[in-house]
Motif scaffolding. Structure first.
Motif, mmCIF file in Angstrom:
data_model
loop_
_atom_site.group_PDB
_atom_site.id
_atom_site.type_symbol
_atom_site.label_atom_id
_atom_site.label_comp_id
_atom_site.label_asym_id
_atom_site.label_seq_id
_atom_site.Cartn_x
_atom_site.Cartn_y
_atom_site.Cartn_z
ATOM 1 N N GLU A 195 2.209 1.803 -3.586
ATOM 2 C CA GLU A 195 1.094 2.223 -4.430
ATOM 3 C C GLU A 195 0.728 3.677 -4.157
ATOM 4 O O GLU A 195 0.471 4.458 -5.084
ATOM 5 N N LYS A 196 0.718 4.061 -2.898
ATOM 6 C CA LYS A 196 0.371 5.438 -2.538
ATOM 7 C C LYS A 196 1.383 6.418 -3.119
ATOM 8 O O LYS A 196 1.021 7.474 -3.647
ATOM 9 N N ARG A 197 2.676 6.064 -3.049
ATOM 10 C CA ARG A 197 3.708 6.956 -3.580
ATOM 11 C C ARG A 197 3.586 7.092 -5.093
ATOM 12 O O ARG A 197 3.804 8.172 -5.651
ATOM 13 N N VAL A 201 -3.801 8.813 -13.084
ATOM 14 C CA VAL A 201 -3.753 7.764 -12.062
ATOM 15 C C VAL A 201 -4.430 6.506 -12.593
ATOM 16 O O VAL A 201 -5.568 6.553 -13.071
ATOM 17 N N ALA A 216 0.822 -1.212 0.000
ATOM 18 C CA ALA A 216 0.000 0.000 0.000
ATOM 19 C C ALA A 216 0.854 1.259 0.000
ATOM 20 O O ALA A 216 0.492 2.279 -0.603
ATOM 21 N N GLY A 217 2.015 1.195 0.660
ATOM 22 C CA GLY A 217 2.886 2.363 0.719
ATOM 23 C C GLY A 217 3.451 2.736 -0.635
ATOM 24 O O GLY A 217 3.455 3.911 -1.029
ATOM 25 N N ARG A 250 -0.349 12.182 -9.515
ATOM 26 C CA ARG A 250 -1.215 13.347 -9.280
ATOM 27 C C ARG A 250 -0.406 14.638 -9.269
ATOM 28 O O ARG A 250 -0.813 15.648 -9.821
ATOM 29 N N VAL A 274 0.763 6.802 -6.873
ATOM 30 C CA VAL A 274 -0.425 7.621 -7.139
ATOM 31 C C VAL A 274 -0.141 9.090 -6.844
ATOM 32 O O VAL A 274 -0.488 9.983 -7.625
ATOM 33 N N GLU A 275 0.516 9.369 -5.734
ATOM 34 C CA GLU A 275 0.821 10.758 -5.384
ATOM 35 C C GLU A 275 1.747 11.390 -6.407
ATOM 36 O O GLU A 275 1.582 12.561 -6.769
#
Length: 674
Positions: free
Chosen positions: A593-595, A609, A590-591, A601, A597-598
């Motif tokens: 993936e979050k980076r 995204v 999840a970490g 964006r 996506v961020e």
């Protein structure tokens, strides 16, 4: 992080003053009364007065022809154009023109392979070997128009074979020895070759790869063959006993020298086939693209002198195999009197900075590689400028896929600060570039410096009605250029050629060339390539180039490589998955993936995204180093593998298996497709 378009370098006044293109502008001023304030003005004249521009190229380089051309340009429209009709000449004769003026022993080829030490071949040695081989090919019965094919590595023998073939008016075509049997047969059966140059194998990454069985299978699939020339590259052994009509390379070359004055180059018509080069063939039968002697010669004289800026004091290296058109361009360096640096093997074996050592050892002035190579250098933490004497290095040429600003920045940080870093984009179809470099212009991060002289390239809107500036559009050429294909082999009515490039846009009622790339041209004439338009990502009606996503995603520290596609689904739905190859030791969680996506964006937009992110072991590439976006998209649309892609046309065939399974099994995908 460096910004796209950030200024990185400007040429010193003395660099500009001694540039070939500056001397050409003096010639135009003194001989034709033409003065231009800057490169953009020169380019504009070259595409507005097309005939006069190309006539000056012919005259400036004193093209040797046994019969003059009647007109520079004849015919109507881009499809009907003929170049230098009436002229009779020979491309190989121009490759060896500098033999007559080169100092004794001056190097024409530096050559290194994994199983041979670095050596040099002089202009005199090269010319002598070409004439001997050409004479023996004639004795074997080869005539103008006969096809000659090669399955050999990037060594001087292959270049000599090409030049000897062209010298007698025969037609050359090459496949790299790492190509599989099916890939080679699909290409060579189209042109029915009479003679086959074959090596017993090649070495890569410290391993020998025998190709004896492959040569047998290829030869067996070519009933038109009358002769095989065998090069014992891996082992000094005779050819297999079951290969008929085979002669050793050494036997052909073991003949008395033929003085230059006693050798006659076959003088052929302007559009006589020079070579047949093939499209990648990842999604269908490869296109057999025919180039002519006059068109290729004039284009290569222009690009190698004015845009690569080679001179008799230069040495040009580009990492390529014999199955990519960049190999043809490396050999074209000889047109300028420059030395060409040939290397066959892994770019990172036995040491990750091997190619930089080669550049230092050969005194290379021009160094060429792909953005993927730069990624390998960055990953290894290399700084070749601190390790090797690269004082002669003036220019870097990056080609093969879109370059990022970070690619440019790496060269300035890791190689040297005073460096002309250039990117090019063109294709096999023209065996050259549409957009590229000029030594008189500044370098901006990620930006291709200019449209090449004589290339009337524009960015068009989807409907073809608007020419775009500072917006992404379709790359089109609206005026003919000499290195357009003469035709496709066996495409007797020209249907496949028209459908490949001329079936989308028109100008003043006539079809114009659509190349299939996304391009942005800014106000100063700089260009950005954003990937293939046939692999467009379309989110809510907004087109997204894949290159901008890769640039953002691959800034995430854990990501080594990536591939993205967008699949249109029934009912106006779509599914845009991102596939990432992570660096060793990283796990997609999840970490990460979050980076990702961020980053998308922040650097791009929310539309960039993806719907889902998946980890893969490898991203599939073509043999020429391009990500296989279109075949993956076709797989996800339900096309079977045998129609979507050819394994033999892939650099890493096993990488496609994941996507085959994904298309069949993924619940995420199946849910959205339902």
């Amino acid at each position: 992080m460096v910004r796209e378009g950030e200024h990185l370098w400007s040429p010193r006044p003395e660099f500009v003053d001694r540039a070939n293109i500056t001397r050409y502008q003096r010639y135009l001023r003194e001989q034709h009364g033409l003065s231009f304030t800057d490169y953009e003005a020169l380019w504009r004249w070259s595409v507005e007065d097309v005939s006069r521009f190309w006539a000056t190229i012919w005259d400036y380089f004193q093209v040797q022809a046994s019969a003059p051309y009647q007109r520079v340009l004849s015919g109507a429209g881009m499809l009907g154009t003929k170049w230098f009709e009436g002229a009779r000449l020979n491309y190989a004769e121009h490759l060896l023109r500098h033999e007559q003026v080169a100092a004794p022993g001056k190097t024409a080829f530096h050559h290194l392979t994994e199983n041979r030490p670095l050596r040099q071949m002089s202009w005199q040695e090269l010319g002598a070997q070409v004439r001997v081989l050409a004479t023996q090919l004639r004795k074997l019965g080869l005539k103008p128009g006969d096809r000659v094919v090669s399955y050999m590595p990037n060594v001087p023998e292959t270049a000599i074979a090409m030049m000897a073939t062209v010298a007698i008016g025969a037609v050359w075509s090459s496949a790299a020895p790492e190509f599989g049997v099916k890939t080679v047969v699909e290409r060579f059966t189209q042109i029915q070759p009479k003679l086959f140059f074959a090596a017993d194998g090649y070495r890569f990454g410290g391993r020998d790869f025998s190709r004896e069985d492959e040569v047998r299978q290829i030869a067996g699939a070519l009933p038109s063959l009358e002769h095989i020339v065998w090069l014992p590259y891996l082992h000094p052994s005779p050819p297999p006993a079951d290969l008929p009509d085979t002669v050793l390379w050494s036997q052909l070359m073991d003949h008395a020298p033929v003085p230059a004055a006693d050798f006659a180059y076959e003088q052929v018509a302007h559009d006589h086939p020079l070579w047949v080069v093939f499209s990648s063939g990842t999604t269908g039968l490869p296109k057999a693209i025919v180039h002519g002697h006059a068109g290729a010669l004039l284009e290569h004289l222009k690009v190698m002198h004015f845009h690569i800026n080679l001179t008799p004091d230069s040495a040009m290296f580009f990492y390529s195999t014999t199955g990519w058109m960049m190999w043809n361009l490396v050999i074209a360096a000889l047109l300028t009197g420059s030395a060409a640096v040939l290397y066959d093997g892994s770019p990172v074996h036995p040491q990750p900075d091997l190619l930089w050592k080669l550049a230092a050892d050969t005194g290379a002035t021009n160094f060429g590689a792909s953005p993927t190579f730069v990624q390998m250098m960055e990953k290894a933490g290399l700084k070749p400028g601190e390790t090797y004497d690269l004082s002669r290095l003036e220019a870097v040429l990056v080609a093969g896929s879109p370059s990022t600003p970070e690619t440019f920045q790496w060269f300035y940080q890791a190689v040297k600060s005073d460096l002309w870093v250039t990117s090019q984009s063109g294709g096999t179809e023209l065996c050259s570039a549409f957009v590229g470099a000029s030594p008189t212009l500044p370098v901006y991060a990620g930006e291709i410096q200019c449209r090449l002289l004589g290339m009337d390239v524009r960015a068009l809107s989807d409907d073809g009605q608007r020419e775009l500036v500072d917006e992404v559009g379709e790359l089109v050429a609206v005026k003919p250029f000499p290195s357009m294909p003469v035709h496709f082999w066996n495409d007797t009515d020209g249907k496949r050629y028209r459908e490949s490039y001329f079936n989308v846009f028109e100008r003043e009622g006539a079809p114009i060339w659509r190349h299939g790339d996304f391009i942005k041209i800014n106000g100063r004439g700089g260009c950005f390539i954003y990937g293939r338009s046939d692999s467009t990502l379309n989110r809510h009606g907004v087109r997204i180039g894949t290159a901008e996503i890769y640039r953002a995603v691959e800034q995430v520290p854990e990501v080594a490589d990536s591939l993205i596609v967008c699949v249109e689904l029934p009912g106006g739905k779509f599914f845009m998955p991102l596939f990432v190859k992570l660096k060793d030791g990283a796990v997609l969680d999840a970490g990460i993936e979050k980076r990702i996506v961020e980053r998308l964006r922040q650097d791009c937009s929310p539309r960039h995204v993806p719907d889902r992110i998946y980890a893969v072991n490898a991203v599939p590439y073509t043999l020429t180093g391009k990500k296989m976006e279109v075949p993956v998209r076709k797989l996800l649309l339900g096309m079977p593998l045998e129609k979507a892609a050819s394994r033999d046309a892939m650099m890493n065939p096993d990488a496609i298996d994941y996507f085959v399974r994904f298309a069949q099994e993924s619940k995420d995908y199946q849910w959205r497709a339902a």
